[in-house]
Write an enzyme that holds these catalytic residues in place. Structure first.
Site, PDB file in Angstrom:
ATOM      1  N   ASN A   9       0.869  -1.180   0.000  1.00  9.47           N
ATOM      2  CA  ASN A   9       0.000   0.000   0.000  1.00  9.47           C
ATOM      3  C   ASN A   9       0.906   1.232   0.000  1.00  9.47           C
ATOM      4  O   ASN A   9       1.511   1.544   1.009  1.00  9.47           O
ATOM      5  CB  ASN A   9      -0.893  -0.026   1.248  1.00  9.47           C
ATOM      6  CG  ASN A   9      -1.711   1.238   1.406  1.00  9.47           C
ATOM      7  OD1 ASN A   9      -1.827   2.037   0.484  1.00  9.47           O
ATOM      8  ND2 ASN A   9      -2.297   1.409   2.586  1.00  9.47           N
ATOM      9  N   LYS A  11       0.023   4.262  -0.259  1.00 14.23           N
ATOM     10  CA  LYS A  11      -0.648   5.445   0.308  1.00 14.23           C
ATOM     11  C   LYS A  11      -0.452   6.651  -0.620  1.00 14.23           C
ATOM     12  O   LYS A  11      -0.360   6.473  -1.827  1.00 14.23           O
ATOM     13  CB  LYS A  11      -0.141   5.709   1.730  1.00 14.23           C
ATOM     14  CG  LYS A  11      -0.179   4.450   2.591  1.00 14.23           C
ATOM     15  CD  LYS A  11      -0.011   4.715   4.045  1.00 14.23           C
ATOM     16  CE  LYS A  11       0.104   3.402   4.789  1.00 14.23           C
ATOM     17  NZ  LYS A  11      -0.050   3.541   6.228  1.00 14.23           N
ATOM     18  N   HIS A  96      -9.476   0.691   4.793  1.00 14.88           N
ATOM     19  CA  HIS A  96      -8.218   0.955   5.497  1.00 14.88           C
ATOM     20  C   HIS A  96      -8.512   1.895   6.667  1.00 14.88           C
ATOM     21  O   HIS A  96      -9.344   2.792   6.560  1.00 14.88           O
ATOM     22  CB  HIS A  96      -7.197   1.575   4.541  1.00 14.88           C
ATOM     23  CG  HIS A  96      -5.824   1.616   5.127  1.00 14.88           C
ATOM     24  ND1 HIS A  96      -5.439   2.579   6.029  1.00 14.88           N
ATOM     25  CD2 HIS A  96      -4.761   0.789   4.969  1.00 14.88           C
ATOM     26  CE1 HIS A  96      -4.181   2.349   6.391  1.00 14.88           C
ATOM     27  NE2 HIS A  96      -3.750   1.267   5.760  1.00 14.88           N
ATOM     28  N   GLU A  98      -7.055   4.375   7.788  1.00 15.80           N
ATOM     29  CA  GLU A  98      -6.897   5.814   7.496  1.00 15.80           C
ATOM     30  C   GLU A  98      -8.145   6.362   6.808  1.00 15.80           C
ATOM     31  O   GLU A  98      -8.533   7.498   7.022  1.00 15.80           O
ATOM     32  CB  GLU A  98      -5.627   6.036   6.654  1.00 15.80           C
ATOM     33  CG  GLU A  98      -4.373   5.839   7.501  1.00 15.80           C
ATOM     34  CD  GLU A  98      -3.143   5.370   6.738  1.00 15.80           C
ATOM     35  OE1 GLU A  98      -3.097   5.473   5.505  1.00 15.80           O
ATOM     36  OE2 GLU A  98      -2.209   4.881   7.419  1.00 15.80           O
ATOM     37  N   GLU A 168      -5.390  -5.360  10.446  1.00 15.93           N
ATOM     38  CA  GLU A 168      -4.390  -4.323  10.673  1.00 15.93           C
ATOM     39  C   GLU A 168      -4.683  -3.616  11.990  1.00 15.93           C
ATOM     40  O   GLU A 168      -5.506  -2.684  12.036  1.00 15.93           O
ATOM     41  CB  GLU A 168      -4.431  -3.304   9.539  1.00 15.93           C
ATOM     42  CG  GLU A 168      -4.126  -3.894   8.173  1.00 15.93           C
ATOM     43  CD  GLU A 168      -3.534  -2.843   7.243  1.00 15.93           C
ATOM     44  OE1 GLU A 168      -2.449  -3.087   6.722  1.00 15.93           O
ATOM     45  OE2 GLU A 168      -4.141  -1.775   7.077  1.00 15.93           O
ATOM     46  N   GLY A 174       2.285   1.991  10.814  1.00 20.05           N
ATOM     47  CA  GLY A 174       3.207   3.115  10.677  1.00 20.05           C
ATOM     48  C   GLY A 174       3.867   3.536  11.976  1.00 20.05           C
ATOM     49  O   GLY A 174       4.498   4.587  12.048  1.00 20.05           O
ATOM     50  N   SER A 214       3.400  -2.378  10.410  1.00 21.55           N
ATOM     51  CA  SER A 214       4.854  -2.337  10.621  1.00 21.55           C
ATOM     52  C   SER A 214       5.536  -3.671  10.301  1.00 21.55           C
ATOM     53  O   SER A 214       6.480  -4.083  10.997  1.00 21.55           O
ATOM     54  CB  SER A 214       5.186  -1.877  12.046  1.00 21.55           C
ATOM     55  OG  SER A 214       4.693  -0.571  12.261  1.00 21.55           O
TER      56      SER A 214
END
Ligand code: PEP
Length: 253
Positions: A9, A11, A96, A98, A168, A174, A214
């Site tokens: 991904n 992003k 996702h 985000e 996730e 991240g 991560s």
């Protein structure tokens, strides 16, 4: 048989030339180094979909990071499933964290996006995950169960069998914090048991469940050797060709 999948991904990173350059490196390395039958998918920003789908060929598949739940029309700035499919992309990330957080995407909206993706023969990679508070206060099984129920479990069995799930944990995305292999395996087994309760053993056994958060060449081997972890959704490390292809390689070691 469920597939082993490594998906990257990107992003909102890499302009047009940077994207082509990184992707070309990845395709060459995957050609040289992949052993085994993992499926490799890269999900770049929209501007890259068409050119990378042409470059990726049989080696590396392409996915979008999002789609609209609408078919077409006056939705400025949005992109439809039909448009994504027309680029040659075959996958789409839905839900996702985000997008859930920064764009307030609800489980119901994500269910509509998933149906739209399937209507246009895109394969959804559907993300679920809990926050650090939810992990610490012990409500994470309930949170994940609700995301599955409202996001996915209204699908027919035939449609559900086209879904890949990515677990996730939001606290691991991240941040450099990774779920331990035991924590991740525990949740993956839980997800599979929820699928089994809704769709039966065969569907559950055939569903690929990826870990994301991560993931890097150092921790990938232990994570991917867990019996219910079928690959990874990789953020930061997918922006470095060496790290990304090392993750693919350790999958096989
Ligand atoms: C992600 O954003 O899907 C992700 C897993 O990111 P990272 O690998 O950087 O934690």
């Amino acid at each position: 048989m469920r597939k082993n999948i490594i998906a990257g991904n990107w992003k909102m990173n890499l302009d047009y030339n940077e994207g082509v350059s990184l992707f070309s490196e990845i395709v060459n390395m995957v050609k040289d180094e992949r052993k085994g039958d993992q499926l490799v998918v890269i999900c770049p920003p929209y501007i890259h979909l068409n050119s990378l789908a042409k470059l990726g060929g049989a080696e590396v598949k392409i996915g979008s990071q999002n789609i609209s739940d609408n078919e077409s029309g006056a939705f400025t700035g949005e992109i439809s499933a039909k448009m994504v499919k027309s680029t040659g992309a075959e996958y789409v990330i839905i839900g996702h964290s985000e997008r859930r957080e920064y764009f307030a995407e609800s489980d119901e909206l994500l269910a509509a996006k998933t149906k739209k993706a399937l209507e246009h023969h895109l394969n959804p990679i559907f993300c679920i995950g809990e926050t650090l508070d939810e992990r610490n206060n012990g409500s994470y099984y309930e949170v994940l169960k609700k995301q599955l129920l409202h996001g996915l479990f209204s699908l027919t069995e035939a449609d559900f069998s086209k879904i890949t799930i990515a677990y996730e944990p939001i606290w691991a995305i991240g941040t450099g914090l990774t779920a331990t292999p035991e924590q991740a395996q525990d949740i993956h087994a839980f997800i599979r048991s929820e699928i089994e309760a809704n769709y039966g053993f065969n569907v559950a056994d055939d569903t690929s469940i990826l870990y994301g958060g991560s993931c890097n060449p150092k921790n990938a081997n232990e994570l991917f050797s867990q019996k219910d972890i079928d690959g990874g959704l990789i953020g930061g490390a997918s922006l470095k060709s060496r790290d990304f292809t090392d993750i693919i390689r350790v999958f096989n070691s």
